[in-house]
Write an enzyme that holds these catalytic residues in place. Structure first.
Site, PDB file in Angstrom:
ATOM      1  N   ARG A   1     -10.592  14.191   2.479  1.00 34.39           N
ATOM      2  CA  ARG A   1     -11.748  13.555   3.127  1.00 34.39           C
ATOM      3  C   ARG A   1     -11.356  12.822   4.400  1.00 34.39           C
ATOM      4  O   ARG A   1     -12.194  12.620   5.300  1.00 34.39           O
ATOM      5  CB  ARG A   1     -12.488  12.663   2.129  1.00 34.39           C
ATOM      6  CG  ARG A   1     -13.239  13.471   1.075  1.00 34.39           C
ATOM      7  CD  ARG A   1     -13.943  12.589   0.077  1.00 34.39           C
ATOM      8  NE  ARG A   1     -13.043  11.813  -0.734  1.00 34.39           N
ATOM      9  CZ  ARG A   1     -12.502  12.203  -1.880  1.00 34.39           C
ATOM     10  NH1 ARG A   1     -12.799  13.396  -2.357  1.00 34.39           N
ATOM     11  NH2 ARG A   1     -11.687  11.419  -2.546  1.00 34.39           N
TER      12      ARG A   1
ATOM     13  N   GLU B   1      -5.028   6.052  -8.297  1.00 33.27           N
ATOM     14  CA  GLU B   1      -5.885   5.354  -9.263  1.00 33.27           C
ATOM     15  C   GLU B   1      -6.037   6.219 -10.516  1.00 33.27           C
ATOM     16  O   GLU B   1      -6.148   5.712 -11.619  1.00 33.27           O
ATOM     17  CB  GLU B   1      -7.251   5.070  -8.631  1.00 33.27           C
ATOM     18  CG  GLU B   1      -8.124   4.128  -9.447  1.00 33.27           C
ATOM     19  CD  GLU B   1      -9.521   3.977  -8.857  1.00 33.27           C
ATOM     20  OE1 GLU B   1      -9.825   4.660  -7.860  1.00 33.27           O
ATOM     21  OE2 GLU B   1     -10.296   3.194  -9.409  1.00 33.27           O
TER      22      GLU B   1
HETATM   23  P1  AMP Z   1      -5.389   5.052  -3.825  1.00 29.98           P
HETATM   24  O1  AMP Z   1      -4.073   5.718  -3.548  1.00 29.98           O
HETATM   25  O2  AMP Z   1      -5.479   4.499  -5.233  1.00 29.98           O
HETATM   26  O3  AMP Z   1      -5.728   4.004  -2.786  1.00 29.98           O
HETATM   27  O4  AMP Z   1      -6.500   6.171  -3.794  1.00 29.98           O
HETATM   28  C1  AMP Z   1      -7.040   6.589  -2.591  1.00 29.98           C
HETATM   29  C2  AMP Z   1      -7.315   8.064  -2.579  1.00 29.98           C
HETATM   30  O5  AMP Z   1      -7.969   8.523  -3.746  1.00 29.98           O
HETATM   31  C3  AMP Z   1      -8.245   8.390  -1.431  1.00 29.98           C
HETATM   32  O6  AMP Z   1      -7.836   9.634  -0.846  1.00 29.98           O
HETATM   33  C4  AMP Z   1      -9.608   8.489  -2.059  1.00 29.98           C
HETATM   34  O7  AMP Z   1     -10.350   9.522  -1.473  1.00 29.98           O
HETATM   35  C5  AMP Z   1      -9.348   8.753  -3.519  1.00 29.98           C
HETATM   36  N1  AMP Z   1     -10.070   7.830  -4.417  1.00 29.98           N
HETATM   37  C6  AMP Z   1      -9.512   6.894  -5.235  1.00 29.98           C
HETATM   38  N2  AMP Z   1     -10.434   6.234  -5.932  1.00 29.98           N
HETATM   39  C7  AMP Z   1     -11.617   6.737  -5.543  1.00 29.98           C
HETATM   40  C8  AMP Z   1     -12.989   6.440  -5.897  1.00 29.98           C
HETATM   41  N3  AMP Z   1     -13.300   5.492  -6.789  1.00 29.98           N
HETATM   42  N4  AMP Z   1     -13.960   7.143  -5.272  1.00 29.98           N
HETATM   43  C9  AMP Z   1     -13.651   8.099  -4.353  1.00 29.98           C
HETATM   44  N5  AMP Z   1     -12.408   8.425  -4.000  1.00 29.98           N
HETATM   45  C10 AMP Z   1     -11.391   7.760  -4.580  1.00 29.98           C
END
Ligand code: AMP
Length: 182
Positions: free
Chosen positions: A66, A103
């Site tokens: 994205r 996550e």
């Molecule tokens: P993080 O590494 O935990 O900061 O996760 C970020 C990545 O995971 C990004 O590329 C987001 O697009 C995706 N992502 C994580 N959590 C979500 C969520 N609740 N909704 C949409 N995309 C998420």
């Protein structure tokens, strides 16, 4: 163009919450409903263009997948290059890679070793749709530095503020979120 409260409310309302995707307990922030709304998409991109036009960037690096949508559009608006940071195994040339915790899982991102070598002193903006734990962006900012560029800021359309993922990333670069989500 600074976003006022009304603008931010409009952008927040344009993003759809999908409960329990891709697994129970996660509320997925679906930006497809922002992208198909021409007014929301234009408001967001014009805001980013105005913020970053004075940064003297040479490239924007977008995170798979994205981050490509916002990053490639913004690169064109600013007249700078675009570099994809991709999930493992997708880039065809020699890569540098970093593992990270997500996550919802574990993953690995890669960048081409010569991604910024077409300019001297590359100054890069990192962009993605959302920062949750910050693991993906931390790995991506590291990759930008590893291949010899300066990551001047990391920009996210949304920040999940309750996860405080931004503080570790701030050790590597400046962080900007358009919309904070409680
Ligand atoms: P993080 O590494 O935990 O900061 O996760 C970020 C990545 O995971 C990004 O590329 C987001 O697009 C995706 N992502 C994580 N959590 C979500 C969520 N609740 N909704 C949409 N995309 C998420």
């Amino acid at each position: 163009m600074t976003l006022n409260m009304h603008d931010k409310e409009f952008l927040i309302r344009s993003i759809r919450d999908i409960p329990d995707f891709p697994k129970p307990g996660i509320v997925f922030k679906d930006i497809t409903t922002l992208l198909n709304n021409k007014d929301a998409y234009a408001l967001l991109m014009n805001h980013l263009k105005e913020r970053y036009q004075s940064y003297n960037l040479t490239h924007i690096a977008g995170i798979d997948a994205r981050g490509f949508i916002f990053g490639a559009a913004l690169a064109q608006m600013l007249g700078v290059g675009f570099v994809p940071i991709r999930k493992k195994g997708k880039l065809p040339y020699t890569t540098v890679s970093e593992k990270y915790a997500l996550e919802y899982g574990v993953d690995e991102v890669e960048i081409h070793i010569d991604a910024f070598s077409n300019v001297q002193n590359p100054k890069v903006l990192l962009i993605d749709d959302l920062i949750a734990t910050g693991g993906t962006a931390y790995a991506a900012a590291n990759l930008i530095n590893k291949v010899g560029a300066e990551c001047v800021e990391a920009c996210f359309i949304m920040g999940l503020d309750f996860l405080s993922g931004q503080s570790k990333l701030r050790e590597l670069t400046e962080v900007y979120t358009v919309i904070g989500v409680d």
